[in-house]
Scaffold this motif. Structure first.
Motif, mmCIF file in Angstrom:
data_model
loop_
_atom_site.group_PDB
_atom_site.id
_atom_site.type_symbol
_atom_site.label_atom_id
_atom_site.label_comp_id
_atom_site.label_asym_id
_atom_site.label_seq_id
_atom_site.Cartn_x
_atom_site.Cartn_y
_atom_site.Cartn_z
ATOM 1 N N ARG A 1 0.836 -1.215 0.000
ATOM 2 C CA ARG A 1 0.000 0.000 0.000
ATOM 3 C C ARG A 1 0.866 1.259 0.000
ATOM 4 O O ARG A 1 0.581 2.216 -0.709
ATOM 5 N N GLU A 2 1.934 1.246 0.775
ATOM 6 C CA GLU A 2 2.787 2.430 0.920
ATOM 7 C C GLU A 2 3.528 2.794 -0.362
ATOM 8 O O GLU A 2 3.997 3.920 -0.498
ATOM 9 N N THR A 3 3.642 1.863 -1.312
ATOM 10 C CA THR A 3 4.379 2.153 -2.546
ATOM 11 C C THR A 3 3.583 2.990 -3.534
ATOM 12 O O THR A 3 4.168 3.600 -4.424
ATOM 13 N N TRP A 4 2.269 3.021 -3.405
ATOM 14 C CA TRP A 4 1.438 3.616 -4.453
ATOM 15 C C TRP A 4 1.279 5.138 -4.424
ATOM 16 O O TRP A 4 1.198 5.757 -5.491
ATOM 17 N N PRO A 5 1.187 5.811 -3.300
ATOM 18 C CA PRO A 5 0.967 7.268 -3.350
ATOM 19 C C PRO A 5 2.005 8.025 -4.182
ATOM 20 O O PRO A 5 1.643 8.919 -4.960
ATOM 21 N N ALA A 6 3.278 7.689 -4.064
ATOM 22 C CA ALA A 6 4.303 8.386 -4.853
ATOM 23 C C ALA A 6 4.110 8.116 -6.343
ATOM 24 O O ALA A 6 4.278 9.015 -7.181
ATOM 25 N N PHE A 7 3.729 6.887 -6.693
ATOM 26 C CA PHE A 7 3.480 6.560 -8.102
ATOM 27 C C PHE A 7 2.291 7.359 -8.626
ATOM 28 O O PHE A 7 2.340 7.918 -9.728
#
Length: 131
Positions: free
Chosen positions: A54-60
């Motif tokens: 989950r934590e990987t997606w906001p920056a993307f």
């Protein structure tokens, strides 16, 4: 088995639409709690577990809002009764990146398993060829 392949194709295409739309909850929906993902950006040892995924997606999503695309170009699926894999090529980049390298494609490989009668992604791997 053909129905399983159709189910997985729909799952992957729906996931890619959710990524394109920045819809985090739908991106996460068909992933196992113990997902392992190897991605293009660090950490190079991958992420483990749904919370870390989950934590990987906001920056993307932020990068994507700056004009990047995330579109499936080709998708192949092989499914058994309990496990399956899919691999795809995606256009993933900004217009500037495609102007510089028009043939660049993101490679995606997914390992799936059936949990309680539904397909979930247990392994996800993204990469670009080194040029």
């Amino acid at each position: 088995m053909a129905d399983y392949e159709k189910e997985i194709r729909a799952l992957v295409e729906g996931w890619a639409r959710a990524v394109h739309d920045g819809d985090l909850e739908t991106v996460l929906a068909a992933h196992a709690d113990d997902i392992v993902m190897f991605d293009v950006p660090p950490p190079h040892r991958g992420v483990r577990g749904l919370a870390a995924y989950r934590e990987t997606w906001p920056a993307f999503f932020e990068w994507q809002r700056q004009g990047a695309v995330f579109d499936i170009e080709s998708l192949d699926v092989t499914a058994g009764a309990d496990v399956a894999f899919a691999f795809a090529l995606l256009r993933c980049g900004t217009p500037e990146e495609f102007a510089e390298a028009p043939d660049r494609r993101l490679r995606l490989t997914l390992g799936l398993r059936r949990d309680d009668g539904r397909w979930v992604v247990a392994h996800e791997h993204h990469s670009f060829a080194i040029t």
